[in-house]
Write an enzyme that holds these catalytic residues in place. Structure first.
Site, PDB file in Angstrom:
ATOM      1  N   TYR A 151       0.836  -1.201   0.000  1.00  0.00           N
ATOM      2  CA  TYR A 151       0.000   0.000   0.000  1.00  0.00           C
ATOM      3  C   TYR A 151       0.869   1.247   0.000  1.00  0.00           C
ATOM      4  O   TYR A 151       0.648   2.185  -0.771  1.00  0.00           O
ATOM      5  CB  TYR A 151      -0.951   0.022   1.201  1.00  0.00           C
ATOM      6  CG  TYR A 151      -1.749   1.306   1.279  1.00  0.00           C
ATOM      7  CD1 TYR A 151      -2.732   1.584   0.325  1.00  0.00           C
ATOM      8  CD2 TYR A 151      -1.493   2.257   2.267  1.00  0.00           C
ATOM      9  CE1 TYR A 151      -3.442   2.772   0.363  1.00  0.00           C
ATOM     10  CE2 TYR A 151      -2.204   3.440   2.312  1.00  0.00           C
ATOM     11  CZ  TYR A 151      -3.179   3.694   1.360  1.00  0.00           C
ATOM     12  OH  TYR A 151      -3.878   4.879   1.397  1.00  0.00           O
ATOM     13  N   GLY A 182      -3.869  12.057   6.197  1.00  0.00           N
ATOM     14  CA  GLY A 182      -3.560  11.096   7.240  1.00  0.00           C
ATOM     15  C   GLY A 182      -4.808  10.277   7.528  1.00  0.00           C
ATOM     16  O   GLY A 182      -5.484   9.822   6.607  1.00  0.00           O
TER      17      GLY A 182
END
Length: 250
Positions: A151, A182
């Site tokens: 990822y 985030g």
């Protein structure tokens, strides 16, 4: 003056959905691309069919991407803004025990899907010598973390592509921006953990995460700057987060 047209991938949920809503509220017409036809219809019902044109396809399928964008009606073809939002995380495991199918899904959607859609839209922008591409990256594309291997690699690729695209397109009048969120509470963790809702919910417990609207507000700000202004790259975190794995949970 004609309404500006934006294409948003991954528009059937999360950041894509919120971005489509805010763009329409700002006066844009939105081509909403996603895999779930029923969700795209819900978006149309909420925003009006005069403001939203649905495109159902999987960004991993380059032939479907080509057919969908090439088949846009003339009145929807003048795409001025592209939000490459479609993306996913599958699994959370060390590299030695990772699932190859999960790897393929992340690389195919996060990297190749972004490229396929961009490839189809760029000729429209280059012909007009104007346009704005916003790629949705991640803090995981700036710093790796344990078990995030592929990822993270896919989002590092988004970061590299964004920077390279900006160089390649600077003489074409096309802006390229990147947003690196985030912790955002969406379906992200539910997908990563294969539908385990309890495990997904635990990711966001003990602090106040970002929500999809927060990212959409930022995207809207970026694409509505004057022609001579390009906000090239932004990292956006919840106040409780300092780094990919540093979160003040109480």
């Amino acid at each position: 003056m004609a309404q500006k047209i934006a294409l948003v991938t991954g528009a059937s949920s999360g950041i894509g959905w919120a971005t489509a809503v805010q763009l329409v509220q700002k006066g844009y017409k939105v081509i909403a691309a996603g895999r779930r036809a029923e969700r795209l219809q819900e978006l149309i019902q909420q925003l009006g069919q005069e403001n939203v044109y649905p495109l159902q396809f999987d960004v991993r399928d380059k032939d479907a991407v080509h057919a969908a964008i090439a088949g846009l009606p003339a009145e929807w073809r003048s795409i001025e803004v592209l939000i490459n939002n479609a993306g996913n995380a599958h699994g959370l495991a060390p590299i030695q025990s990772g699932n190859v199918e999960d790897w393929d899904a992340m690389l195919d959607i996060n990297v190749k899907g972004l490229l396929y859609v961009t490839k189809e839209v760029l000729p429209i922008m280059i012909e007009r010598k104007a346009g704005h591409i916003v790629n949705i990256g991640s803090i995981a594309g700036q710093e790796v973390y344990a078990n995030g291997n592929v990822y993270c690699a896919s989002k590092f690729a988004v970061d590299a592509l964004s920077k390279a695209m900006r160089i390649d397109l600077v003489h074409e009048g096309v802006k390229v921006s990147e947003v690196n969120p985030g912790a955002v509470e969406t379906e992200f963790s539910e997908v990563r953990f294969k539908g385990d809702k309890a495990r997904a919910a635990s990711v966001y417990q003990g602090f106040e995460p970002l929500v999809a609207d927060d990212i959409a507000h930022l995207i809207l700000f970026m694409v509505t700057r004057p022609k001579h202004v390009n906000i090239a790259e932004v990292t956006i975190l919840p106040t409780a987060q300092a780094a990919a794995t540093v979160i003040n949970k109480r």
